[in-house]
Design a protein around this motif. Structure first.
Motif, short mmCIF file in Angstrom:
data_model
loop_
_atom_site.label_atom_id
_atom_site.label_comp_id
_atom_site.label_asym_id
_atom_site.label_seq_id
_atom_site.Cartn_x
_atom_site.Cartn_y
_atom_site.Cartn_z
N HIS A 49 0.84 -1.20 0.00
CA HIS A 49 0.00 0.00 0.00
C HIS A 49 0.88 1.26 0.00
N HIS A 53 1.43 4.26 -3.00
CA HIS A 53 1.33 5.71 -2.83
C HIS A 53 2.58 6.42 -3.33
N CYS A 119 -7.41 8.50 1.59
CA CYS A 119 -7.03 7.10 1.39
C CYS A 119 -8.07 6.16 1.98
N GLY A 120 -8.22 4.99 1.37
CA GLY A 120 -9.24 4.04 1.79
C GLY A 120 -8.87 3.17 2.98
N HIS A 125 -0.12 1.19 6.60
CA HIS A 125 1.07 1.61 5.85
C HIS A 125 2.33 1.05 6.50
ZN ZN Z 1 -4.15 4.46 0.17
#
Ligand code: ZN
Length: 151
Positions: A49, A53, A119-120, A125
């Protein structure tokens, strides 16, 4: 239904690297393979993820920004797809990927687009993991060239 082209590649023979997956009109899909398929070691969800980004941010701010169609992870968590217009040559595409991974490997600070409103899954992260994978791939792609882009 027909078996799609990316399933026709022999994944037992596929090694880490960068390949041309398919060409649709003026769009070239690159297969950036970061883990050996079915090798037992996969990109972590959080790492993947963060990588997405940073990779998308770099590519879409690069000199090739107008030719970037899509950057995104493979569902099997062994790599990423990068879709570029064919105005970018194979050599330039390798260059863009190397530059992106160099950026990711040294990235510090706030991950772009990772606020709750942007962001979902903003809490999932892993910057350290993304940096490690980027460094590893820089070694893999160090001597990569256009001949090696063919599967
Ligand atoms: Zn994201």
């Amino acid at each position: 239904m027909d078996r799609i082209a990316s399933f026709s590649v022999d994944h037992d023979r596929l090694e880490k690297g960068m390949y041309i997956s398919r060409v649709d009109g003026d769009v070239v899909t690159y297969d950036i393979r970061m883990k050996k398929p079915n090798g037992g070691d996969y990109l972590g969800y959080a790492e993947l993820h963060t990588f997405e980004h940073l990779f998308a941010t770099y590519a879409r701010n690069s000199i090739y920004r107008d030719s970037v169609v899509y950057v995104g992870p493979m569902g099997c968590r062994t790599g990423f797809y990068l879709l570029l217009r064919d105005t970018v040559s194979g050599g330039e595409a390798i260059d863009l990927v190397r530059q992106s991974f160099s950026f990711i490997s040294a990235f510090e600070g706030e991950i772009p687009g990772a606020k709750r409103q942007e962001c979902g899954n903003w809490q999932e992260h892993d910057l350290a993991g993304a940096r490690r994978t980027a460094s590893d791939m820089l070694t893999v792609l160090e001597n990569w060239n256009t001949e090696k882009l063919a599967y």
